[in-house]
Design an enzyme around this catalytic site. Structure first.
Site, PDB file in Angstrom:
ATOM      1  N   ASN A  44      -1.565  -2.854   3.678  1.00  0.00           N
ATOM      2  CA  ASN A  44      -2.515  -2.936   4.796  1.00  0.00           C
ATOM      3  C   ASN A  44      -3.256  -4.267   4.732  1.00  0.00           C
ATOM      4  OD1 ASN A  44      -3.814  -1.855   2.472  1.00  0.00           O
ATOM      5  ND2 ASN A  44      -5.401  -0.889   3.672  1.00  0.00           N
ATOM      6  N   ILE A  45      -3.517  -4.824   5.889  1.00  0.00           N
ATOM      7  CA  ILE A  45      -4.173  -6.135   5.994  1.00  0.00           C
ATOM      8  C   ILE A  45      -5.336  -5.996   6.966  1.00  0.00           C
ATOM      9  CG2 ILE A  45      -3.880  -8.590   6.543  1.00  0.00           C
ATOM     10  CD1 ILE A  45      -0.884  -8.252   5.961  1.00  0.00           C
ATOM     11  N   GLU A  46      -6.540  -5.960   6.427  1.00  0.00           N
ATOM     12  CA  GLU A  46      -7.725  -5.743   7.260  1.00  0.00           C
ATOM     13  C   GLU A  46      -8.260  -7.069   7.796  1.00  0.00           C
ATOM     14  OE1 GLU A  46     -10.293  -3.242   4.888  1.00  0.00           O
ATOM     15  OE2 GLU A  46      -8.957  -1.520   5.201  1.00  0.00           O
ATOM     16  N   CYS A  55      -1.863  -1.432   9.330  1.00  0.00           N
ATOM     17  CA  CYS A  55      -1.488  -0.540   8.235  1.00  0.00           C
ATOM     18  C   CYS A  55      -0.316  -1.068   7.410  1.00  0.00           C
ATOM     19  CB  CYS A  55      -1.092   0.823   8.791  1.00  0.00           C
ATOM     20  SG  CYS A  55      -2.459   1.801   9.413  1.00  0.00           S
ATOM     21  N   GLU A  57       2.387   0.533   6.543  1.00  0.00           N
ATOM     22  CA  GLU A  57       3.684   0.906   7.118  1.00  0.00           C
ATOM     23  C   GLU A  57       4.121  -0.134   8.145  1.00  0.00           C
ATOM     24  OE1 GLU A  57       1.005   2.704   6.740  1.00  0.00           O
ATOM     25  OE2 GLU A  57       1.424   4.814   6.363  1.00  0.00           O
ATOM     26  N   CYS A  88      -0.860   7.445   8.972  1.00  0.00           N
ATOM     27  CA  CYS A  88      -1.701   7.750  10.131  1.00  0.00           C
ATOM     28  C   CYS A  88      -0.801   8.074  11.335  1.00  0.00           C
ATOM     29  CB  CYS A  88      -2.632   6.586  10.442  1.00  0.00           C
ATOM     30  SG  CYS A  88      -1.820   5.194  11.281  1.00  0.00           S
ATOM     31  N   CYS A  91       1.271   5.171  12.752  1.00  0.00           N
ATOM     32  CA  CYS A  91       2.389   4.758  11.889  1.00  0.00           C
ATOM     33  C   CYS A  91       3.505   5.791  11.885  1.00  0.00           C
ATOM     34  CB  CYS A  91       1.896   4.461  10.477  1.00  0.00           C
ATOM     35  SG  CYS A  91       1.039   2.881  10.408  1.00  0.00           S
TER      36      CYS A  91
HETATM   37  N1  THU Z   1      -4.023   2.723   6.258  1.00  0.00           N
HETATM   38  C1  THU Z   1      -2.711   2.372   6.083  1.00  0.00           C
HETATM   39  O1  THU Z   1      -2.402   1.251   5.668  1.00  0.00           O
HETATM   40  N2  THU Z   1      -1.761   3.283   6.381  1.00  0.00           N
HETATM   41  C2  THU Z   1      -2.025   4.545   6.843  1.00  0.00           C
HETATM   42  O2  THU Z   1      -1.116   5.238   7.258  1.00  0.00           O
HETATM   43  C3  THU Z   1      -3.398   5.051   6.782  1.00  0.00           C
HETATM   44  C4  THU Z   1      -4.459   4.008   6.746  1.00  0.00           C
HETATM   45  C5  THU Z   1      -5.048   1.712   5.978  1.00  0.00           C
HETATM   46  C6  THU Z   1      -5.696   1.166   7.219  1.00  0.00           C
HETATM   47  C7  THU Z   1      -7.009   0.673   6.673  1.00  0.00           C
HETATM   48  O3  THU Z   1      -6.832  -0.668   6.199  1.00  0.00           O
HETATM   49  C8  THU Z   1      -7.301   1.579   5.491  1.00  0.00           C
HETATM   50  O4  THU Z   1      -6.079   2.242   5.203  1.00  0.00           O
HETATM   51  C9  THU Z   1      -8.378   2.600   5.752  1.00  0.00           C
HETATM   52  O5  THU Z   1      -8.109   3.323   6.895  1.00  0.00           O
END
Ligand code: THU
Length: 133
Positions: A44-46, A55, A57, A88, A91
């Site tokens: 995941n890259i915020e 996310c 995925e 999520c 995804c």
């Molecule tokens: N996140 C994912 O990378 N994949 C998911 O399926 C669930 C959530 C990440 C998104 C965000 O950066 C962090 O988890 C918190 O929601």
């Protein structure tokens, strides 16, 4: 090919280590196995503009597509927390584009596999590319 999940689980766990998640503090790694058997991973890259993050995925799917593949035959997602880190909703649909209801999906922690399910169990009665044929 998909009977030993060891390699794909390790790839997801290693990707989790690379997560850029300074805002949520929640690191996620994902790995997908393409039709060729090769594994593609991502984290995941915020972003400071919160909704612009994405996310793990999604990153893994991007790597698969950039390698010229378009079929996913196995998935692993690795995350922390007390609850299993399942993909999520968005995804699940993104994975559905390239996978099928019986595609195995391993929900992992840094320690190992917490549960193995299928995409169909996570996204029943899904809408996919076949609907547009
Ligand atoms: N996140 C994912 O990378 N994949 C998911 O399926 C669930 C959530 C990440 C998104 C965000 O950066 C962090 O988890 C918190 O929601």
């Amino acid at each position: 090919m998909s009977s030993d999940p060891g390699d794909i689980v390790k790839a997801a766990q290693e990707a989790m280590e690379l997560a850029y998640s300074p805002y949520s503090g929640f690191a996620v790694g994902a790995a997908v196995r393409g039709g060729s058997g090769r594994i593609y991973s991502g984290c995941n890259i915020e972003n400071a503009a919160y909704p612009e993050g994405w996310c793990a995925e999604t990153s893994a799917i991007s790597a698969l597509i950039m390698a010229g593949e378009s079929k996913i035959i196995e998935v692993a997602v690795a995350g922390g927390g007390d609850e299993p880190c399942t993909p999520c909703g968005g995804c699940r649909q993104r994975l559905r584009e390239f996978a099928h209801s019986d595609t195995p999906l391993h929900v992992c922690s840094p320690e190992g596999v917490r549960m193995t399910t299928t995409l169909g169990e996570l996204l029943p009665h899904s809408f996919g590319p076949e609907n547009l044929e």
